[in-house]
Design a protein around this motif. Structure first.
Motif, PDB file in Angstrom:
ATOM      1  N   ASP A   1      28.512 -46.066  17.933  1.00 27.60           N
ATOM      2  CA  ASP A   1      29.098 -46.696  16.745  1.00 27.60           C
ATOM      3  C   ASP A   1      28.049 -46.918  15.660  1.00 27.60           C
ATOM      4  OD1 ASP A   1      31.535 -46.702  17.998  1.00 27.60           O
ATOM      5  OD2 ASP A   1      31.497 -48.838  18.533  1.00 27.60           O
ATOM      6  N   ALA A   2      26.857 -47.324  16.063  1.00 29.14           N
ATOM      7  CA  ALA A   2      25.782 -47.544  15.090  1.00 29.14           C
ATOM      8  C   ALA A   2      25.397 -46.233  14.410  1.00 29.14           C
ATOM      9  CB  ALA A   2      24.572 -48.166  15.767  1.00 29.14           C
ATOM     10  N   ASN A   3      25.343 -45.168  15.168  1.00 35.80           N
ATOM     11  CA  ASN A   3      25.027 -43.858  14.577  1.00 35.80           C
ATOM     12  C   ASN A   3      26.123 -43.418  13.624  1.00 35.80           C
ATOM     13  OD1 ASN A   3      22.590 -43.579  15.855  1.00 35.80           O
ATOM     14  ND2 ASN A   3      23.433 -42.455  17.595  1.00 35.80           N
ATOM     15  N   THR A   4      27.374 -43.660  13.959  1.00 34.32           N
ATOM     16  CA  THR A   4      28.485 -43.280  13.102  1.00 34.32           C
ATOM     17  C   THR A   4      28.430 -44.047  11.781  1.00 34.32           C
ATOM     18  OG1 THR A   4      29.834 -42.852  15.052  1.00 34.32           O
ATOM     19  CG2 THR A   4      30.990 -43.096  12.971  1.00 34.32           C
ATOM     20  N   VAL A   5      28.163 -45.351  11.858  1.00 37.23           N
ATOM     21  CA  VAL A   5      28.068 -46.169  10.648  1.00 37.23           C
ATOM     22  C   VAL A   5      26.875 -45.733   9.809  1.00 37.23           C
ATOM     23  CG1 VAL A   5      27.621 -48.508   9.790  1.00 37.23           C
ATOM     24  CG2 VAL A   5      29.276 -48.141  11.620  1.00 37.23           C
ATOM     25  N   SER A   6      25.764 -45.480  10.445  1.00 36.66           N
ATOM     26  CA  SER A   6      24.576 -45.073   9.686  1.00 36.66           C
ATOM     27  C   SER A   6      24.790 -43.709   9.037  1.00 36.66           C
ATOM     28  CB  SER A   6      23.356 -45.109  10.590  1.00 36.66           C
ATOM     29  OG  SER A   6      22.846 -43.885  10.886  1.00 36.66           O
ATOM     30  N   ASP A   7      25.455 -42.794   9.724  1.00 38.28           N
ATOM     31  CA  ASP A   7      25.758 -41.489   9.112  1.00 38.28           C
ATOM     32  C   ASP A   7      26.698 -41.642   7.919  1.00 38.28           C
ATOM     33  OD1 ASP A   7      24.192 -40.233  10.994  1.00 38.28           O
ATOM     34  OD2 ASP A   7      25.882 -39.628  12.274  1.00 38.28           O
ATOM     35  N   ALA A   8      27.693 -42.500   8.055  1.00 36.90           N
ATOM     36  CA  ALA A   8      28.633 -42.725   6.957  1.00 36.90           C
ATOM     37  C   ALA A   8      27.930 -43.338   5.752  1.00 36.90           C
ATOM     38  CB  ALA A   8      29.780 -43.625   7.421  1.00 36.90           C
ATOM     39  N   LEU A   9      27.039 -44.302   5.996  1.00 36.16           N
ATOM     40  CA  LEU A   9      26.291 -44.918   4.889  1.00 36.16           C
ATOM     41  C   LEU A   9      25.354 -43.910   4.223  1.00 36.16           C
ATOM     42  CD1 LEU A   9      25.443 -48.436   6.362  1.00 36.16           C
ATOM     43  CD2 LEU A   9      27.057 -47.891   4.542  1.00 36.16           C
ATOM     44  N   ARG A  10      24.736 -43.049   4.998  1.00 36.51           N
ATOM     45  CA  ARG A  10      23.864 -42.023   4.442  1.00 36.51           C
ATOM     46  C   ARG A  10      24.674 -41.065   3.548  1.00 36.51           C
ATOM     47  NH1 ARG A  10      22.242 -39.723   8.897  1.00 36.51           N
ATOM     48  NH2 ARG A  10      20.841 -41.436   9.357  1.00 36.51           N
ATOM     49  N   GLU A  11      25.837 -40.640   4.024  1.00 36.59           N
ATOM     50  CA  GLU A  11      26.688 -39.754   3.226  1.00 36.59           C
ATOM     51  C   GLU A  11      27.172 -40.449   1.955  1.00 36.59           C
ATOM     52  OE1 GLU A  11      29.863 -38.099   5.542  1.00 36.59           O
ATOM     53  OE2 GLU A  11      28.497 -37.453   7.128  1.00 36.59           O
ATOM     54  N   LEU A  12      27.502 -41.733   2.063  1.00 37.19           N
ATOM     55  CA  LEU A  12      27.923 -42.490   0.886  1.00 37.19           C
ATOM     56  C   LEU A  12      26.791 -42.577  -0.133  1.00 37.19           C
ATOM     57  CD1 LEU A  12      30.024 -44.265  -0.554  1.00 37.19           C
ATOM     58  CD2 LEU A  12      29.091 -46.213   0.708  1.00 37.19           C
ATOM     59  N   GLY A  13      25.581 -42.828   0.326  1.00 36.23           N
ATOM     60  CA  GLY A  13      24.429 -42.878  -0.572  1.00 36.23           C
ATOM     61  C   GLY A  13      24.187 -41.552  -1.263  1.00 36.23           C
ATOM     62  N   THR A  14      24.297 -40.467  -0.518  1.00 34.79           N
ATOM     63  CA  THR A  14      24.108 -39.134  -1.101  1.00 34.79           C
ATOM     64  C   THR A  14      25.183 -38.848  -2.148  1.00 34.79           C
ATOM     65  OG1 THR A  14      23.132 -38.355   0.956  1.00 34.79           O
ATOM     66  CG2 THR A  14      23.926 -36.679  -0.564  1.00 34.79           C
ATOM     67  N   ALA A  15      26.420 -39.162  -1.830  1.00 33.87           N
ATOM     68  CA  ALA A  15      27.507 -38.926  -2.781  1.00 33.87           C
ATOM     69  C   ALA A  15      27.343 -39.780  -4.034  1.00 33.87           C
ATOM     70  CB  ALA A  15      28.854 -39.215  -2.120  1.00 33.87           C
TER      71      ALA A  15
END
Length: 97
Positions: free
Chosen positions: A14-28
């Motif tokens: 779950d932590a990896n999923t949240v961190s990946d989502a936040l990284r993608e949000l930052g990039t976008a």
């Protein structure tokens, strides 16, 4: 009393999923801001140059009306119009690159 069981493997996933989502949000978000700034900066210099040209043309038209009565003052106004126009064009040149 309630007991809660935490499964470490599930928490890590779950932590990896949240961190990946936040990284993608930052990039976008970064891409969106770059696109917005690029479009604003691209449109802005042109409008300022047009405005400077319009202001200089108004000043030249005013100088035309004064030329017969006070040619030296009219010449000063023509020079001021040219300086104003050139200052804005030269200030906008680095932004166009």
């Amino acid at each position: 009393m309630t007991d809660t069981v935490l499964y470490p493997s599930r928490l890590a996933h779950d932590a990896n999923t949240v961190s990946d989502a936040l990284r993608e949000l930052g990039t976008a978000t970064r891409r969106l801001l770059a696109a917005v700034l690029k479009s604003v900066l691209r449109a802005r210099p042109m409008s300022q140059v047009v405005t400077a040209q319009q202001e200089a043309d108004k000043l030249r038209a005013y100088a035309d009306t004064l030329y017969r009565t006070d040619p030296r003052y009219a010449d000063d106004l023509y020079a001021a119009a040219n300086r104003h126009e050139m200052a804005v064009v030269s200030a906008m040149a680095p932004l166009a690159q």
